[in-house]
Design an enzyme around this catalytic site. Structure first.
Site, PDB file in Angstrom:
ATOM      1  CG  ASP A  91      -1.926   1.129   1.179  1.00  0.00           C
ATOM      2  OD1 ASP A  91      -2.965   0.938   0.536  1.00  0.00           O
ATOM      3  OD2 ASP A  91      -1.670   2.192   1.784  1.00  0.00           O
ATOM      4  CG  ASP A 116      -3.786   3.341  -2.190  1.00  0.00           C
ATOM      5  OD1 ASP A 116      -4.455   2.292  -2.332  1.00  0.00           O
ATOM      6  OD2 ASP A 116      -3.842   4.054  -1.166  1.00  0.00           O
ATOM      7  CG  ASP A 134      -1.682   9.430 -12.722  1.00  0.00           C
ATOM      8  OD1 ASP A 134      -2.236   8.776 -11.803  1.00  0.00           O
ATOM      9  OD2 ASP A 134      -2.310   9.907 -13.689  1.00  0.00           O
ATOM     10  CG  ASN A 174      -3.915  11.414  -6.039  1.00  0.00           C
ATOM     11  OD1 ASN A 174      -3.045  11.630  -6.872  1.00  0.00           O
ATOM     12  ND2 ASN A 174      -4.491  10.230  -5.912  1.00  0.00           N
TER      13      ASN A 174
END
Length: 295
Positions: free
Chosen positions: A161, A204, A178, A169
């Site tokens: 993770d 993620d 990204d 983000n």
């Protein structure tokens, strides 16, 4: 067909140039074909006392994608259909083959092989990271489970993770997110062996199938990934500052933590949850955790 006959046809090609390697043995021919070292295969319908189509089926089952053209003296539609169903790119009757026809068949087979390779890439790869996608990961996981069970081997599943990815983000924007995902993908590929499989599991979360080794080996590899990640921030276009990040990893091993794919994924997920509960930026081994409560 005889080696010299085919070799002479290749020599008379107008455009393409090929080198021919001959093998009349079923086992060694299958081993060569599955290496992926050849651009195409001309396969006789009868390989000694064996069936050439069965060799093609065995090669296909071994994930061999080399284009195969079946050559036979049997000019029946049944053989044609059987060859196509077995995975052949084309089918040629020996009595009708000319250098021009063989050259064209090889050219079309190679073009078809390139097209299918592109389609396989689209079907098995994650668009953002270029890693394997979840569907392909689960296919490989099932195949590895069968192999390990058959040969009494072990393997590990690492569920990874990207900590606080939503905050990345929200703070830096989705394009930056990204870039972080791609950066992590490159990092994982650089820290794993060629025989291991690296995938984006979703959002993620990423995953690694690590073949062979002990649970301690897998845990050590996961801890090393955590250390490398926390020490390797993701560069951003100027004037942006590099983005720091960390990983939490859950590790499960076959057969210790599960006998099925579903059990193994569930065990790795529990270990991942434990790693996040410990404060993130660490790895946990499923076999070190208390057994799950009965449903």
């Amino acid at each position: 067909m005889q080696f010299k006959v085919v070799q002479e046809m290749l020599r008379r090609f107008q455009r393409e140039r090929f080198e021919l390697e001959w093998d009349g043995n079923y086992e060694s021919a299958l081993a060569k074909l599955t290496t992926g070292d050849f651009c195409a295969c001309l396969l006789d319908y009868q390989l000694g006392t064996r069936d050439g189509l069965q060799l093609l089926r065995d090669a296909t089952a071994a994930q061999c994608h080399t284009p195969v053209i079946v050559l036979t003296g049997w000019g029946t539609e049944d053989v044609d259909v059987a060859a196509m169903r077995a995975g052949a790119s084309d089918y040629l009757n020996k009595d009708e083959i000319t250098p021009r026809l063989l050259e064209r068949a090889l050219r079309y087979a190679l073009k078809l092989g390139d097209t299918l390779a592109s389609l396989r890439h689209l079907a098995t790869r994650d668009e953002v990271t270029g890693l394997l996608n979840r569907r392909e990961l689960e296919r490989i996981l099932a195949a590895e489970r069968q192999r390990a069970g058959r040969f009494l081997r072990t393997f590990a599943l690492l569920l990874i993770d990207l900590d606080q990815f939503k905050a990345i983000n929200d703070t830096h924007g989705h394009p930056a997110g990204d870039r972080v995902l791609r950066h992590v993908a490159e990092l994982l590929l650089g820290q794993t062996r060629a025989a291991d499989s690296v995938a984006r599991y979703g959002g993620d979360e990423l995953a690694i199938i690590q073949i062979e080794g002990t649970p301690a080996d897998a845990l050590a590899a996961a801890r090393r990934l955590c250390e490398v990640a926390s020490a390797t921030p993701c560069p951003q276009p100027a004037p942006g500052e590099p983005i720091s990040f960390s990983l939490s990893i859950g590790v499960a091993t076959y057969p210790l933590d599960g006998d099925s794919v579903e059990q193994l994924i569930a065990a790795a997920d529990r270990a991942l949850y434990a790693a996040k509960s410990k404060g993130r930026n660490c790895a946990c081994l499923a076999s070190d955790l208390p057994p799950p409560s009965p449903a």
